[in-house]
Design an enzyme around this catalytic site. Structure first.
Site, PDB file in Angstrom:
ATOM      1  CD  GLU A   1      39.074   4.787  39.228  1.00 45.31           C
ATOM      2  OE1 GLU A   1      39.167   3.630  38.797  1.00 45.31           O
ATOM      3  OE2 GLU A   1      40.070   5.524  39.376  1.00 45.31           O
TER       4      GLU A   1
ATOM      5  CE1 TYR B   1      40.928  -0.272  41.048  1.00 44.44           C
ATOM      6  CE2 TYR B   1      38.984   0.329  39.763  1.00 44.44           C
ATOM      7  CZ  TYR B   1      40.336   0.456  40.038  1.00 44.44           C
ATOM      8  OH  TYR B   1      41.080   1.340  39.320  1.00 44.44           O
TER       9      TYR B   1
ATOM     10  CG  ASP C   1      43.639  -2.501  39.316  1.00 42.38           C
ATOM     11  OD1 ASP C   1      44.659  -2.858  39.967  1.00 42.38           O
ATOM     12  OD2 ASP C   1      43.680  -1.630  38.430  1.00 42.38           O
TER      13      ASP C   1
END
Ligand code: SF4
Length: 331
Positions: A34, A115, A133
């Protein structure tokens, strides 16, 4: 589960791209993915991801590494603040003895925003937090046919609530990945592929014919054009370089070629390369010139080719040396 959630998850299970971070529930591997994906495309991340995890398979491995080595394994991915934050996070996780397993603790790690925390919490721990996102904002705007400005915090909050209302609480990680996958592969920014869309029946923008107009984003940063000259100063095969040592700078820890204005006493030679480089809305045009210096200036070092292989060399310096090689090959 909502009908949108059900259709989305069924489609995702049948059709998603097989990516390495989707084959694991290990929070460390998901966090690394991520963070790498925050400002970098999937295809660009793929070669770095496995290599990085082969060297740093656990938070402890990264925590114990030198910052130089961490940066060297990140070199080429750009946005190097991410690597520094990841190492700080690794140190904190390693010191705590276990990866944090609740949203607030994950959110509290360096470099982790809402996020990333939602992605790790939902995928690794099955916690019901929606990820929001750019892809998700676009999909929500279209399915809801909502013309709210996604640059505004209040719209993003509203869209997060909508995404949360669709969430499959029995498997939030799969739902979140499905929503992101839809935005990345079907509900594309310019040309949404509505004919192949698994949630077309629920999409208000499609019904209204407004999908191309959404999402609305009103505040855009104005593009800035900047020009710089870098110096290629060589002595016995080594290049004069300096290390960014200001922790507040994006390229902290990386080695750079000298900028013209850093060495007013250097004697410039000829133009040996040109290239462009873009960081968000800053568009740089670089010229590379040969130069000579009488003495080694303070704060600079001569780096041999071997040292340049091992030490983290900035993307701009690597691009500059590539431009010089291309110019030499043409002449
Ligand atoms: S129907 Fe079209 S606009 Fe609506 S979510 Fe699907 S791809 Fe996006």
């Amino acid at each position: 589960m909502s009908e949108i959630g059900r259709d989305l998850v069924a489609w995702y299970r049948a059709a998603h791209r097989d990516l390495p971070w989707r084959r694991t529930r290990d929070p460390w591997r998901i966090l690394v993915a991520e963070i790498m994906l925050q400002q970098t495309r999937v295809q660009a991340v793929l070669p770095y991801y496995e290599r990085f995890l082969a060297r740093f398979p656990t938070p402890a491995a990264l925590a114990e590494a030198s910052p130089q080595e961490a940066l060297a394994h990140w070199a080429g991915l750009g946005y190097y603040g991410r690597a520094r934050h990841l190492q700080k996070a690794a140190r904190r996780i390693s010191a705590a003895g276990a990866f944090p397993a609740d949203f607030d603790a994950i959110r509290g790690l360096p470099g982790v925003g809402d996020y990333t925390a939602a992605a790790v919490a939902s995928i690794a721990f099955g916690l019901p937090y929606p990820v929001v996102d750019g892809n998700v904002l676009r999909v929500v705007a279209r399915i809801s046919n909502d013309p709210g400005d996604i640059a505004s915090a209040s719209t993003r909050k509203r869209f997060a609530t909508v995404a949360g209302s669709w969430l499959d609480v029995s498997d939030p990680g799969t739902f979140n990945q499905a929503l992101m996958e839809l935005g990345a592969t079907v509900c594309l920014p310019r040309e949404p592929n509505c004919l192949l869309c698994p949630v077309a029946a629920h999409c208000a923008a499609r019904a209204a014919g407004t999908q191309q107009e959404l999402p609305v984003k009103l505040r855009r940063a104005r593009a800035e054009r900047l020009e710089h000259t870098l110096l290629r100063i060589e002595r016995n095969g080594a290049l004069l370089m300096w290390q960014q040592n200001d922790p507040a700078q994006r390229m902290y820890g990386f080695w750079e070629l000298p900028y013209r204005e850093q060495l007013p006493a250097a004697r410039p030679g000829r133009l040996v390369g040109e290239f462009r480089h873009t960081i968000t809305h800053h568009h740089y045009r670089f010229r590379v010139m040969t130069a000579t210096v009488r003495e080694t200036p303070e704060g600079f070092r001569w780096l041999t080719p071997e040292e340049r292989q091992i030490l983290p060399v900035s993307t701009i310096a690597r691009k500059a040396l590539g431009a010089v090689r291309r110019t030499a090959a043409r002449s």
